[in-house]
Scaffold this active site. Structure first.
Site, PDB file in Angstrom:
ATOM      1  N   LYS A 186       3.498  13.047  10.742  1.00 42.78           N
ATOM      2  CA  LYS A 186       4.142  12.638   9.583  1.00 42.78           C
ATOM      3  C   LYS A 186       3.210  11.678   8.584  1.00 42.78           C
ATOM      4  O   LYS A 186       3.553  11.337   7.279  1.00 42.78           O
ATOM      5  CB  LYS A 186       5.109  11.593  10.011  1.00 42.78           C
ATOM      6  CG  LYS A 186       6.390  12.377  11.050  1.00 42.78           C
ATOM      7  CD  LYS A 186       7.487  11.498  11.118  1.00 42.78           C
ATOM      8  CE  LYS A 186       8.808  11.943  11.725  1.00 42.78           C
ATOM      9  NZ  LYS A 186       9.909  11.343  12.058  1.00 42.78           N
ATOM     10  N   GLU A 187       2.071  11.142   8.942  1.00 38.86           N
ATOM     11  CA  GLU A 187       1.186  10.577   8.335  1.00 38.86           C
ATOM     12  C   GLU A 187      -0.317  11.272   8.369  1.00 38.86           C
ATOM     13  O   GLU A 187      -1.170  10.981   9.119  1.00 38.86           O
ATOM     14  CB  GLU A 187       1.067   9.088   8.848  1.00 38.86           C
ATOM     15  CG  GLU A 187       2.450   8.179   9.040  1.00 38.86           C
ATOM     16  CD  GLU A 187       2.120   6.934   9.777  1.00 38.86           C
ATOM     17  OE1 GLU A 187       2.871   6.123   9.733  1.00 38.86           O
ATOM     18  OE2 GLU A 187       1.429   6.937  10.568  1.00 38.86           O
ATOM     19  N   ASP A 226      -1.272   3.731  16.866  1.00 37.15           N
ATOM     20  CA  ASP A 226      -0.336   3.622  17.646  1.00 37.15           C
ATOM     21  C   ASP A 226       0.154   4.457  18.747  1.00 37.15           C
ATOM     22  O   ASP A 226       0.620   4.477  19.397  1.00 37.15           O
ATOM     23  CB  ASP A 226       0.714   2.772  16.976  1.00 37.15           C
ATOM     24  CG  ASP A 226       1.301   1.578  17.818  1.00 37.15           C
ATOM     25  OD1 ASP A 226       0.478   0.865  18.332  1.00 37.15           O
ATOM     26  OD2 ASP A 226       2.516   1.058  17.671  1.00 37.15           O
ATOM     27  N   LYS A 255       5.615  -1.865  14.676  1.00 32.57           N
ATOM     28  CA  LYS A 255       4.766  -2.223  13.802  1.00 32.57           C
ATOM     29  C   LYS A 255       4.241  -3.725  14.223  1.00 32.57           C
ATOM     30  O   LYS A 255       2.943  -4.131  14.152  1.00 32.57           O
ATOM     31  CB  LYS A 255       4.716  -1.946  12.514  1.00 32.57           C
ATOM     32  CG  LYS A 255       3.794  -2.681  11.533  1.00 32.57           C
ATOM     33  CD  LYS A 255       3.957  -2.250   9.857  1.00 32.57           C
ATOM     34  CE  LYS A 255       3.148  -2.615   8.992  1.00 32.57           C
ATOM     35  NZ  LYS A 255       3.635  -2.552   7.644  1.00 32.57           N
ATOM     36  N   ASP A 285      -0.670  -0.365   4.957  1.00 36.56           N
ATOM     37  CA  ASP A 285      -0.012   0.660   5.434  1.00 36.56           C
ATOM     38  C   ASP A 285      -0.943   1.923   5.305  1.00 36.56           C
ATOM     39  O   ASP A 285      -1.974   1.792   4.407  1.00 36.56           O
ATOM     40  CB  ASP A 285       1.332   1.146   4.772  1.00 36.56           C
ATOM     41  CG  ASP A 285       2.406   0.347   5.326  1.00 36.56           C
ATOM     42  OD1 ASP A 285       2.404  -0.604   6.259  1.00 36.56           O
ATOM     43  OD2 ASP A 285       3.512   0.469   4.511  1.00 36.56           O
ATOM     44  N   ASP A 331       8.147  -7.708   8.471  1.00 35.16           N
ATOM     45  CA  ASP A 331       7.541  -8.395   7.369  1.00 35.16           C
ATOM     46  C   ASP A 331       8.509  -9.492   6.669  1.00 35.16           C
ATOM     47  O   ASP A 331       8.188 -10.713   6.379  1.00 35.16           O
ATOM     48  CB  ASP A 331       7.091  -7.314   6.252  1.00 35.16           C
ATOM     49  CG  ASP A 331       8.377  -6.424   5.933  1.00 35.16           C
ATOM     50  OD1 ASP A 331       9.440  -6.477   6.575  1.00 35.16           O
ATOM     51  OD2 ASP A 331       8.089  -5.473   5.099  1.00 35.16           O
TER      52      ASP A 331
END
Length: 739
Positions: A112-113, A142, A270, A294, A452
């Site tokens: 996905k990334e 992660d 996260k 990110d 956040d």
């Protein structure tokens, strides 16, 4: 005298301030008139026991108007003191006197990334315009993926070429993929026209292409599986066989970190990964300031660290300054931005909060003070060790790092001694947080999946202030989500996190005013309680329409003086929205798009997010955090660039939208015929206008259901399902209104 000149300036936006306060006064007065009209009208109906006027729809509409008024009132805190800031990094002290910085980059799923994008972000961070010996970059993987680990090693090899090239020619765009696709003719740097530069650039570009080929080979030959059950792995990345003499190239420290994860142990998403980076970096570099990015948000301006230091090194605000937030801007936004992927309306709010002791923490692109996250202030060596262990865990080595002026030994021994490596792995273990204050009072907070927002809220409650800086050249550029399904899913996740806070003891309206200013509490509350809008939007998308079909008027006649009040409120809100859009350099098209997406989010994200948040709070649903899919689908991307909506989304997301569109379309058509047949246009004008406005604003949905034949249309099965649900609503609504 050194540093006698100010490092930063702030100014109030006077024109915006005047417009904002004029709007607050006039719109607020009109809302009071509306509430008076509704209250008086309802009392009259109850008093005379008028059975010809149904009380339920009037009460529902009034309730909806009160909720909208409540959210509007909270939103006015953002309008109170808008300011802008300017920095002077050329006035900073010499490099030797600058503090060190740790950079945290988080990734979790190489599918996905995409690894190429993640490595470009890492490379841009390593190439920041900051002393190399004071810059330390940590990549948190992660997923514990072998693809990511090997990609980092290849990135290090390329960096041995890239960083000297950027330094030598003062390259401004230090993300390779952005640099090689940019037009250098607009840059006035004379070095770029030299024969030497052209030759070196060609060589570096060849190295980058080779780097990408190696990444693709790694991806092809290695499993991209993201593990949820793996041991910790921490390694300083370096390679003596990179093709460049390492002694000649001063490089920032690069550390790969994959924390321990176990399937049945909470890992806190996260926030948990960031807290592991806090602890690990505490033993390795222990920089007083941290940049959080990110994995898809690359450094577009290499001077961002120096710009942030213009605030952290300002003696007037530094003691209370917790973090400096930069806006999130994106490189892949189309001219039309049909999904409002850039979230244009959010960033003026953060800038306005800056005039009220600081903006919220926005997930990425911020420099934060380590001391603020620890909640410590100049801990001395004679402090009670047992008390510190209760807060920070059992590692005595880590507790040493809390002491003022502590200098870690790890940087002197990059291979790490066996003892130190064992200690670092303990800090990265899945159980280290147990029975400590990590995630509660220390580090990034665990209470909400929106770590956040909640962390920033706690820092402000603890007395810290923050700064929002929006320079002309964006310091960070990310990859925005550009398909409808991912956007709605992402927003639903955000709403669920906000609901957790709104319905807890940390509610900004209860917990906030005791610890921060009322206006700042209202700003946090506006974010937390905006989800309530789904209730009035659903009500106003159904109730007036049903009453229109049955000749029941809910609004004053056109000849009634209060008709002007309702008309003014609509026009006032829309004109204010347009003023905000024009002031940020956008067009009337942006107004229509934002109205459309606001309605879509209200009907889907706010409803499902609220449901998910409540279910998580009562234990009927486990909290989850699926990373947003940033892999590009060519067909969807092409439609996005052409300004064509892609309705390939979940039926749960599309069915409510299609159902209410069909309902409003039917109500408008039948309503027009009935009104002009029985001559009730004066009484029903507003009820006729409401569905018409929704139909026109959401015309792309009409196209998707009835006119388009391409793959991006609304599936016929969803249209038929929505029509069936619409018939049920019309039938049930008729029964309620008649009986």
């Amino acid at each position: 005298m050194e540093n006698s000149l100010c490092l930063n300036l702030s100014r109030v936006k006077k024109s915006n301030l005047i417009i904002n306060k004029l709007h607050i006064f006039t719109h607020g007065f009109a809302l009071l008139a509306l509430i008076y009209y509704r209250t008086n009208f309802l009392f009259q109906i109850i008093k005379i026991e008028d059975k010809n006027t149904p009380l339920l729809p009037l009460a529902l509409v009034f309730f909806s108007e009160l909720i909208l008024s409540f959210v509007w009132l909270l939103n006015q805190a953002f309008q109170w003191n808008p300011i802008s800031r300017k920095v002077f990094p050329e006035r900073l002290p010499v490099n030797d006197k600058l503090p060190s910085i740790d950079v945290f980059i988080c990734t979790t799923n190489p599918i996905k990334e995409p690894s190429v994008d993640v490595m470009n972000t890492l490379i841009s961070a390593m190439a920041l315009d900051y002393p190399a010996d004071k810059l330390h970059v940590y990549l948190s993987d992660d997923g514990g993926s072998s693809v990511t680990f090997q990609a980092v090693k290849e990135a290090w090899k390329f960096l041995k070429w890239w960083i000297p090239f950027c330094r030598k020619y003062e390259v401004k765009t230090r993300c390779p993929v952005a640099y090689f696709s940019a037009d250098e003719s607009k840059d006035d740097n004379e070095k770029f026209s030299s024969t030497e530069f052209i030759a070196e650039k060609k060589k570096i570009e060849e190295k980058y292409e080779e780097f990408k080929r190696k990444l693709l080979k790694i991806i092809e030959n290695t499993s991209s599986f993201a593990s949820r059950d793996h041991d910790p792995l921490i390694q300083v990345i370096k390679d003596g066989n990179s093709g460049v003499d390492s002694d000649e190239t001063e490089m920032p420290l690069l550390v790969y970190v994959s924390r321990e994860k176990r399937p049945f142990h909470p890992h806190h998403f996260k926030a948990g990964a960031l807290n592991v980076l806090l602890r690990v970096s505490g033993l390795i570099s222990n920089s007083p300031y941290i940049l959080v990015l990110d994995c898809d948000m690359y450094c577009n301006d290499p001077t961002s660290a120096r710009q942030a230091m213009c605030f952290f090194l300002d003696s007037k605000i530094s003691p209370k300054l917790g973090f400096v937030q930069f806006p999130q801007k994106f490189h892949n936004i189309s001219e039309n931005d049909i999904y409002d992927s850039q979230l244009r309306s959010v960033w003026p709010k953060l800038e306005s909060m800056d005039g009220l002791r600081g903006s919220i923490l926005a997930g990425t692109g911020f420099y934060i003070k380590r001391e603020a996250l620890y909640g410590t202030s100049n801990i001395q060596e004679d402090v009670d060790l047992v008390q510190l262990q209760k807060s920070f865990g059992p590692s005595n080595e880590f507790i040493k790092s809390l002491i003022l002026n502590y200098k870690p030994n790890a940087l002197k021994d990059e291979d790490f001694s066996g003892l130190l490596l064992k200690e670092i792995k303990i800090l990265a273990s899945s159980s280290y947080d147990n029975n400590t204050k990590w995630g509660k009072e220390v580090g990034f907070r665990y209470f909400s999946v929106l770590e956040d927002y909640f962390t920033g809220f706690n820092l402000h409650c603890n007395g810290w202030i923050s700064v929002y800086l929006d320079p002309a050249r964006p310091c960070f550029l990310g990859s925005a989500t550009t398909n409808l399904n991912e956007i709605l899913v992402q927003y639903t996740r955000w709403v669920a996190g906000l609901v957790e806070v709104a319905f807890s003891r940390f509610s900004p309206l209860i917990y906030g005013p005791l610890r921060m200013s009322t206006l700042q509490s209202m700003c946090y509350a506006e974010f937390a309680y905006e989800f309530l809008i789904f209730l009035p939007i659903y009500c106003l998308a159904i109730v007036p329409q049903l009453c229109l079909l049955h000749g029941i008027h809910l609004y004053p006649k056109a000849s009634n003086p209060f008709f002007i009040v309702f008309s003014f409120l609509f026009l006032s809100s829309q004109l204010k929205h347009m003023q905000e859009i024009f002031s940020t350099g956008h067009s009337i098209r942006t107004w229509a798009i934002e109205q459309r997406i606001w309605m879509l989010r209200s009907l889907t994200c706010y409803m499902y997010g609220t449901l998910n948040g409540i279910l998580e709070m009562i234990g009927l649903r486990e909290a989850s955090f699926s990373p947003t899919d940033k892999a590009v689908n060519d067909e969807r991307h092409k439609r996005y660039q052409m300004g064509i909506y892609d309705f390939q989304a979940s039926v749960l997301l599309l069915a409510p939208l299609c159902t209410l569109y069909i309902l409003n379309l039917v109500a408008f058509i039948i309503g027009v015929v009935k009104i002009f047949h029985i001559e009730q246009a004066s009484e029903m004008f507003i009820q006729l206008f409401i569905p018409l406005f929704g139909i026109l604003i959401n015309y792309p949905l009409f196209e998707g259901m009835f006119l388009r034949k391409d793959d991006g249309r609304v599936a016929p099965s969803i249209t038929l399902l929505s029509a069936a649900i619409c018939i049920i609503i019309l039938s049930f609504g008729s029964l309620v209104l008649i009986y």
